[in-house]
Scaffold this motif. Structure first.
Motif, PDB file in Angstrom:
ATOM      1  N   VAL A  12      61.114  42.746  41.167  1.00 43.17           N
ATOM      2  CA  VAL A  12      60.385  42.279  42.331  1.00 43.17           C
ATOM      3  C   VAL A  12      59.456  41.157  41.877  1.00 43.17           C
ATOM      4  CG1 VAL A  12      60.498  44.538  43.448  1.00 43.17           C
ATOM      5  CG2 VAL A  12      58.527  43.971  42.031  1.00 43.17           C
ATOM      6  N   VAL A  13      58.999  40.373  42.830  1.00 44.80           N
ATOM      7  CA  VAL A  13      58.103  39.267  42.537  1.00 44.80           C
ATOM      8  C   VAL A  13      56.675  39.779  42.655  1.00 44.80           C
ATOM      9  CG1 VAL A  13      57.394  36.943  43.184  1.00 44.80           C
ATOM     10  CG2 VAL A  13      59.801  37.640  43.437  1.00 44.80           C
ATOM     11  N   GLU A  14      55.910  39.686  41.581  1.00 44.88           N
ATOM     12  CA  GLU A  14      54.552  40.229  41.558  1.00 44.88           C
ATOM     13  C   GLU A  14      53.529  39.107  41.358  1.00 44.88           C
ATOM     14  OE1 GLU A  14      54.136  43.481  38.833  1.00 44.88           O
ATOM     15  OE2 GLU A  14      56.138  44.270  39.260  1.00 44.88           O
ATOM     16  N   ARG A  15      52.442  39.180  42.107  1.00 48.57           N
ATOM     17  CA  ARG A  15      51.368  38.209  41.945  1.00 48.57           C
ATOM     18  C   ARG A  15      50.065  38.836  42.424  1.00 48.57           C
ATOM     19  NH1 ARG A  15      54.232  37.180  46.507  1.00 48.57           N
ATOM     20  NH2 ARG A  15      53.158  36.485  48.393  1.00 48.57           N
ATOM     21  N   GLU A  16      48.962  38.194  42.113  1.00 52.56           N
ATOM     22  CA  GLU A  16      47.671  38.670  42.592  1.00 52.56           C
ATOM     23  C   GLU A  16      46.954  37.559  43.334  1.00 52.56           C
ATOM     24  OE1 GLU A  16      45.252  39.868  39.228  1.00 52.56           O
ATOM     25  OE2 GLU A  16      44.300  37.913  39.182  1.00 52.56           O
ATOM     26  N   ARG A  17      46.097  37.951  44.246  1.00 48.14           N
ATOM     27  CA  ARG A  17      45.299  37.007  45.011  1.00 48.14           C
ATOM     28  C   ARG A  17      43.858  37.506  45.071  1.00 48.14           C
ATOM     29  NH1 ARG A  17      49.183  35.954  50.344  1.00 48.14           N
ATOM     30  NH2 ARG A  17      50.930  34.972  49.218  1.00 48.14           N
ATOM     31  N   TRP A  18      42.952  36.587  45.239  1.00 47.23           N
ATOM     32  CA  TRP A  18      41.548  36.925  45.442  1.00 47.23           C
ATOM     33  C   TRP A  18      41.114  36.428  46.817  1.00 47.23           C
ATOM     34  CZ3 TRP A  18      38.095  39.753  42.589  1.00 47.23           C
ATOM     35  CH2 TRP A  18      38.531  40.161  41.314  1.00 47.23           C
ATOM     36  N   HIS A  19      40.216  37.194  47.443  1.00 45.25           N
ATOM     37  CA  HIS A  19      39.760  36.873  48.788  1.00 45.25           C
ATOM     38  C   HIS A  19      38.237  37.058  48.840  1.00 45.25           C
ATOM     39  CE1 HIS A  19      44.037  37.914  49.596  1.00 45.25           C
ATOM     40  NE2 HIS A  19      43.759  38.917  48.790  1.00 45.25           N
ATOM     41  N   LEU A  21      35.439  37.913  51.196  1.00 47.73           N
ATOM     42  CA  LEU A  21      35.197  38.517  52.499  1.00 47.73           C
ATOM     43  C   LEU A  21      33.704  38.705  52.724  1.00 47.73           C
ATOM     44  CD1 LEU A  21      37.859  41.371  52.203  1.00 47.73           C
ATOM     45  CD2 LEU A  21      38.164  39.159  53.331  1.00 47.73           C
ATOM     46  N   PRO A  22      33.275  38.882  53.962  1.00 52.09           N
ATOM     47  CA  PRO A  22      31.865  39.212  54.202  1.00 52.09           C
ATOM     48  C   PRO A  22      31.412  40.449  53.435  1.00 52.09           C
ATOM     49  CG  PRO A  22      32.917  38.585  56.258  1.00 52.09           C
ATOM     50  CD  PRO A  22      34.010  38.659  55.226  1.00 52.09           C
ATOM     51  N   ALA A  23      32.314  41.413  53.226  1.00 53.78           N
ATOM     52  CA  ALA A  23      31.970  42.639  52.498  1.00 53.78           C
ATOM     53  C   ALA A  23      31.888  42.417  51.003  1.00 53.78           C
ATOM     54  CB  ALA A  23      32.990  43.735  52.797  1.00 53.78           C
ATOM     55  N   GLY A  24      32.449  41.305  50.511  1.00 53.47           N
ATOM     56  CA  GLY A  24      32.449  41.014  49.078  1.00 53.47           C
ATOM     57  C   GLY A  24      33.802  40.512  48.624  1.00 53.47           C
ATOM     58  N   PRO A  25      33.901  39.960  47.409  1.00 53.71           N
ATOM     59  CA  PRO A  25      35.186  39.487  46.882  1.00 53.71           C
ATOM     60  C   PRO A  25      36.105  40.667  46.566  1.00 53.71           C
ATOM     61  CG  PRO A  25      33.306  38.539  45.693  1.00 53.71           C
ATOM     62  CD  PRO A  25      32.780  39.674  46.507  1.00 53.71           C
ATOM     63  N   VAL A  26      37.376  40.530  46.906  1.00 55.35           N
ATOM     64  CA  VAL A  26      38.354  41.575  46.616  1.00 55.35           C
ATOM     65  C   VAL A  26      39.625  40.944  46.047  1.00 55.35           C
ATOM     66  CG1 VAL A  26      37.485  43.084  48.447  1.00 55.35           C
ATOM     67  CG2 VAL A  26      39.399  41.548  48.908  1.00 55.35           C
ATOM     68  N   ARG A  27      40.337  41.738  45.307  1.00 56.40           N
ATOM     69  CA  ARG A  27      41.633  41.334  44.770  1.00 56.40           C
ATOM     70  C   ARG A  27      42.723  42.105  45.497  1.00 56.40           C
ATOM     71  NH1 ARG A  27      44.171  42.526  38.794  1.00 56.40           N
ATOM     72  NH2 ARG A  27      43.708  44.658  39.459  1.00 56.40           N
ATOM     73  N   SER A  28      43.879  41.476  45.673  1.00 55.67           N
ATOM     74  CA  SER A  28      45.038  42.181  46.207  1.00 55.67           C
ATOM     75  C   SER A  28      46.228  41.907  45.302  1.00 55.67           C
ATOM     76  CB  SER A  28      45.349  41.758  47.646  1.00 55.67           C
ATOM     77  OG  SER A  28      45.616  40.370  47.729  1.00 55.67           O
ATOM     78  N   LEU A  29      47.057  42.928  45.111  1.00 58.01           N
ATOM     79  CA  LEU A  29      48.249  42.844  44.272  1.00 58.01           C
ATOM     80  C   LEU A  29      49.462  42.843  45.187  1.00 58.01           C
ATOM     81  CD1 LEU A  29      47.170  45.499  41.622  1.00 58.01           C
ATOM     82  CD2 LEU A  29      46.789  43.025  41.558  1.00 58.01           C
ATOM     83  N   TRP A  30      50.281  41.781  45.100  1.00 55.65           N
ATOM     84  CA  TRP A  30      51.400  41.577  46.007  1.00 55.65           C
ATOM     85  C   TRP A  30      52.721  41.833  45.289  1.00 55.65           C
ATOM     86  CZ3 TRP A  30      50.989  39.157  51.091  1.00 55.65           C
ATOM     87  CH2 TRP A  30      49.662  38.975  51.498  1.00 55.65           C
ATOM     88  N   PHE A  31      53.609  42.565  45.972  1.00 53.06           N
ATOM     89  CA  PHE A  31      54.932  42.888  45.445  1.00 53.06           C
ATOM     90  C   PHE A  31      55.957  42.506  46.510  1.00 53.06           C
ATOM     91  CE2 PHE A  31      51.754  45.487  43.530  1.00 53.06           C
ATOM     92  CZ  PHE A  31      52.119  45.618  42.199  1.00 53.06           C
TER      93      PHE A  31
END
Length: 270
Positions: A12-19, A21-31
């Motif tokens: 699968v294709v895997e990557r990460e992103r940062w966002h 947000l008003p609540a704070g910075p978060v990371r998400s892991l995409w598959f």
């Protein structure tokens, strides 16, 4: 043609992103599904996105499940709200703090129709996230796996004996995620204490979309009676499915859990 990658599933294709947000910075892991692969619900594939909320803010143990779902055609995103470690401006490590960030992120993610999955305290976060985003986000169904905490365990002195039994059928291989505890440190305590105050049995009454409740057969944190109580109190259609393993069965039994997630929100045969 896709090869076989980690966890014994197709690449699968895997990557990460940062966002931010008003609540704070978060990371998400995409598959993402293997490049060039074609899937159909009629052949056991999945044409919807899956958003996953891990227990205790520890995403690593959900990765085999994420890969299994992506290999079957789903776009999967694992929400990692506690990756940002600076003291100020970060997401509050409580059920409602994590759900606030989850709702902010999901509201702007543009994933189309989604199934939301949460495990352990992440099931509580997933529930609050879904309630916060409805009806602005099209959620096809919610899966609460190993949901915590049943009423008899809401004091620390009662929680400890359940913890000793909750993992007895799980593989020692999952202890690989223990190293993540150093990352989240005292966040774990705050999340657990917040989870003990949370009342999912009251909150599910406001849930109108399909709800799936599941746990491992040896899960002392989420015994069958607790799953049935949540199902009885839900405002929409529900089902309860007991799978092999214990509390962390999502790690050693990723294939069985993935099969359950794939049919979430779909009409069930009698």
């Amino acid at each position: 043609m896709a090869g076989v990658g980690r966890d014994g599933v197709a690449d699968v294709v895997e990557r990460e992103r940062w966002h931010r947000l008003p609540a704070g910075p978060v990371r998400s892991l995409w598959f993402s599904p293997p490049t060039g692969a074609v899937f159909s619900p009629a052949t056991g594939g999945m044409d919807r996105s899956v958003v996953m909320f891990p227990g205790l803010g520890l995403p690593r143990y959900l990765l085999p499940l994420a890969r299994a779902l992506a290999a079957g055609g789903a776009q999967v995103v694992v929400f990692d709200a506690l990756a940002f470690r600076r003291r100020r401006g970060r997401v509050t490590p409580t059920i409602h703090g994590l759900a606030e960030a989850g709702a902010q992120w999901l509201g702007q993610a543009d994933l189309g129709t989604v199934v939301v999955f949460g495990h352990s305290t992440g099931a509580q976060v997933a529930l609050e996230t879904v309630l916060a985003v409805a009806p602005s986000v099209q959620v096809d169904g919610l899966v609460m796996a190993g949901p915590t905490f049943e009423p008899g365990q809401r004091r620390l002195r009662r929680l400890a004996p359940a913890a000793l039994r909750a993992y007895r059928k799980d593989t020692p291989r999952e202890l690989v995620v223990v190293r993540d505890l150093a990352r989240v440190r005292t966040d774990v305590i705050r999340i657990v204490l917040s989870g003990l105050r949370h009342r999912p049995e009251a909150r599910v009454a406001s849930l109108e979309l399909p709800l799936t409740l599941t746990a491992g057969e040896g899960d002392a944190f989420a015994p069958r009676g607790w799953l049935d109580e949540l199902a009885a109190g839900a405002g929409g259609p529900t089902r309860v499915v007991v799978l092999p393993g214990s509390h962390n069965n999502v790690f050693p039994h990723a294939g069985e859990v993935a099969a359950l997630v794939r049919v979430t929100g779909r009409p069930q045969e009698d």
